[in-house]
Design an enzyme around this catalytic site. Structure first.
Site, PDB file in Angstrom:
ATOM      1  N   LEU A 117     -90.176 -16.245  42.656  1.00  0.00           N
ATOM      2  CA  LEU A 117     -90.777 -16.159  41.112  1.00  0.00           C
ATOM      3  C   LEU A 117     -89.746 -15.761  40.274  1.00  0.00           C
ATOM      4  CD1 LEU A 117     -93.891 -13.786  42.069  1.00  0.00           C
ATOM      5  CD2 LEU A 117     -93.798 -16.231  41.909  1.00  0.00           C
ATOM      6  N   GLY A 118     -88.465 -15.418  40.618  1.00  0.00           N
ATOM      7  CA  GLY A 118     -87.790 -15.095  39.603  1.00  0.00           C
ATOM      8  C   GLY A 118     -86.147 -14.704  40.218  1.00  0.00           C
TER       9      GLY A 118
ATOM     10  N   GLY B 282     -81.049  -9.010  42.672  1.00  0.00           N
ATOM     11  CA  GLY B 282     -81.638  -9.985  43.887  1.00  0.00           C
ATOM     12  C   GLY B 282     -82.880 -10.730  43.285  1.00  0.00           C
TER      13      GLY B 282
ATOM     14  N   VAL C  68     -86.800 -12.033  43.040  1.00  0.00           N
ATOM     15  CA  VAL C  68     -88.584 -11.501  43.172  1.00  0.00           C
ATOM     16  C   VAL C  68     -89.566 -12.816  43.883  1.00  0.00           C
ATOM     17  CG1 VAL C  68     -90.720 -10.817  41.892  1.00  0.00           C
ATOM     18  CG2 VAL C  68     -88.280 -10.099  41.056  1.00  0.00           C
TER      19      VAL C  68
ATOM     20  N   ASP D 175     -86.360   0.823  27.396  1.00  0.00           N
ATOM     21  CA  ASP D 175     -86.149  -0.690  27.403  1.00  0.00           C
ATOM     22  C   ASP D 175     -87.419  -1.537  27.154  1.00  0.00           C
ATOM     23  OD1 ASP D 175     -84.485  -3.043  27.418  1.00  0.00           O
ATOM     24  OD2 ASP D 175     -84.111  -2.998  29.531  1.00  0.00           O
TER      25      ASP D 175
END
Length: 520
Positions: free
Chosen positions: A24-25, A30, A32, A141
């Site tokens: 996914l990303g 690392g 996902v 953030d």
């Protein structure tokens, strides 16, 4: 971690009870990946963190904070962490799967949003931030890249890696977060308590939602910092005075004068059409109450006894597979319930996608036996005796019957509504509220569409008139008793008798248009 090979197919990569799928990303630490629970079939996002990278980048504490914080959180607009699985080389965070992408991408694609849509996103963000602050966590953030959207276009706050605990009487000093969203005191290296820096970031996000640009922006970082410290930002003419007032309170360079969460919640612009579920009463739900349907589903899926599931829940072991499966089921059910109960008036969107299980995306999110399905219409049977009461049901339904599959029927309904430029709100996969604006009278005509199962292979799409967008109990279900209630409007001079007639005819015209479109 294990791999199972199948002839002619790529090996299945597993972590615990989850089968890993597409990426996914990709992030700094690392990847996902998509994950699916082997037995319950619930989709999750698996954040894979490489231990060596974490150590080399000296972010062990950052990751530990994110895990600790997310383990505690259960909020409809904060990403959920279900489980953490550690191996000698990697850390696997099993998290809630959110399919709609980042709010940042949504703003880039659509530019400035309509005020009501921006307010809906902002209300959800503030609800999540308020929850964090009440639990003594500051995010530090907040930015559109860390705000995800689910398939219902609901915000989910993510990435708590820079968050920190607030302690009474203590201040924070770390300069962190993204420069464009950072408060003046953060970039200046001054002491700050915590919540006020999140408020500033939320102010920048609100500006981005309303304007499609940032209030403080410059490629030259020193120049950007000077702009932030000055606190002067352009105010477009199209912004109304109420929201400008709120922005100025939130983007106040003096943290002592900056708006608090309570100030935002009480602001007139924020309170408009604010769903009640976002800020529930402080009374907590009794955690000792067990959902028997969820217990039964876990027993069915795992082939275990109820006593084993109860023991797993009482043990408090966050890694127990029975407890994890139970909480996954509960979370999905609760999210669905909250979405159905939420009093979000601006949830109607022309061309909204149907629920995910009707879009051919594989596993249905409503596949569980306790999830919504076409309700059965009680068959009309003669009473056995004069004392036996007949099952109460409507004798007449205004609708159309079909022998197609229920999902196919609903897909045709969505296509027809889109072609007619109708707007709708999904209550569940087989129940939607619909509206269409009568431009001559400058008002909306509303109705409810619900699919019922008549017998084992026949379904009825029932049309109901909605005289009030927020009160479906006022609808007429039986044709012989059909009386539309007057539409109350401050700008209408129609008397009740005329309004009733107009609404009834417009409702039938709306039904006829949909039926004709479906017949094509």
């Amino acid at each position: 971690m294990s791999e199972q090979s199948k002839p002619g197919a790529q090996p299945l990569v597993k972590i615990g009870h989850y089968i890993l799928g597409k990426t996914l990303g990709v992030g700094t630490f690392g990847k996902v990946k998509m994950g699916e629970h082997q037995l319950t079939k619930h989709k999750v996002a698996v954040k894979i963190l490489n231990r060596q990278k974490i150590k080399s980048l000296d972010v062990v504490g950052k990751i530990r904070r994110e895990i600790q914080n997310l383990k505690l959180f259960r909020h409809p607009h904060i990403i959920k962490l279900y489980q953490v699985i550690s191996t000698p080389t990697d850390i696997f965070m099993i998290m809630e799967y959110v399919s709609g992408g980042e709010l940042f991408d949504y703003i880039v694609k659509h530019g400035k949003l309509h005020e009501h849509e921006a307010r809906r996103f902002f209300q959800q963000i503030i609800s999540g931030v308020d929850y964090c602050h009440r639990h003594m966590i500051v995010h530090r953030d907040l930015k559109p890249e860390n705000l995800l959207l689910d398939h219902n276009m609901h915000v989910k706050i993510a990435d708590f890696g820079l968050s920190n605990m607030m302690m009474d009487g203590e201040f924070l000093r770390t300069s962190c977060g993204s420069p464009n969203y950072a408060a003046p005191e953060v970039i200046s290296g001054k002491l700050y308590a915590g919540p006020e820096v999140d408020i500033w970031s939320c102010g920048v996000i609100l500006y981005a939602l309303l304007c499609g640009t940032l209030p403080f922006d410059d490629e030259h970082v020193p120049t950007l910092f000077r702009k932030i410290k000055a606190g002067i930002f352009p105010i477009p003419e199209y912004l109304n005075k109420q929201v400008v007032n709120l922005l100025c309170q939130m983007l106040q360079i003096d943290p002592m004068k900056r708006a608090s969460i309570d100030d935002i919640k009480k602001h007139d612009w924020f309170q408009k059409e604010c769903p009640a579920y976002l800020f529930p009463s402080p009374v907590e739900q009794d955690s000792s109450v067990i959902d028997t349907d969820a217990i039964k589903e876990v027993c069915d899926k795992f082939g275990v006894q109820e006593t084993e599931v109860h023991s797993a829940l009482l043990s408090g072991d966050p890694h127990d597979q029975l407890a994890i499966a139970y909480h996954l089921i509960i979370d999905n059910k609760r999210i669905a319930d909250e979405a159905a109960k939420a009093e979000i008036k601006d949830f109607y969107v022309a061309g909204s996608p149907p629920p995910v299980n009707l879009m051919g995306s594989g596993t249905s999110e409503y596949s569980s036996p306790m999830k919504p399905h076409p309700e059965r219409i009680i068959p009309q049977k003669p009473p056995v005796s004069s004392t036996e009461k007949r099952a109460k049901r409507a004798k007449w339904h205004l609708g159309i019957r079909s022998q197609s599959k229920p999902n196919d029927i609903m897909m045709e309904v969505y296509r027809a509504m889109k072609a007619l430029d109708y707007e709708w709100k999904v209550i569940n996969p087989y129940h939607v509220r619909v509206r269409h604006k009568n431009k001559m009278l400058n008002r909306h005509i509303m109705m409810s569409l619900q699919l019922y199962q008549v017998d084992y292979k026949s379904y009825l799409l029932d049309f109901k008139s909605l005289s009030n967008e927020d009160n479906e109990s006022n609808i007429s279900h039986v044709l012989k008793d059909f009386v539309a209630t007057p539409i109350q409007s401050s700008s209408s001079s129609l008397n009740p008798q005329k309004a009733t007639g107009h609404h009834t005819m417009e409702f039938f015209e709306m039904c006829a248009a949909l039926i004709i479109q479906l017949a094509r």
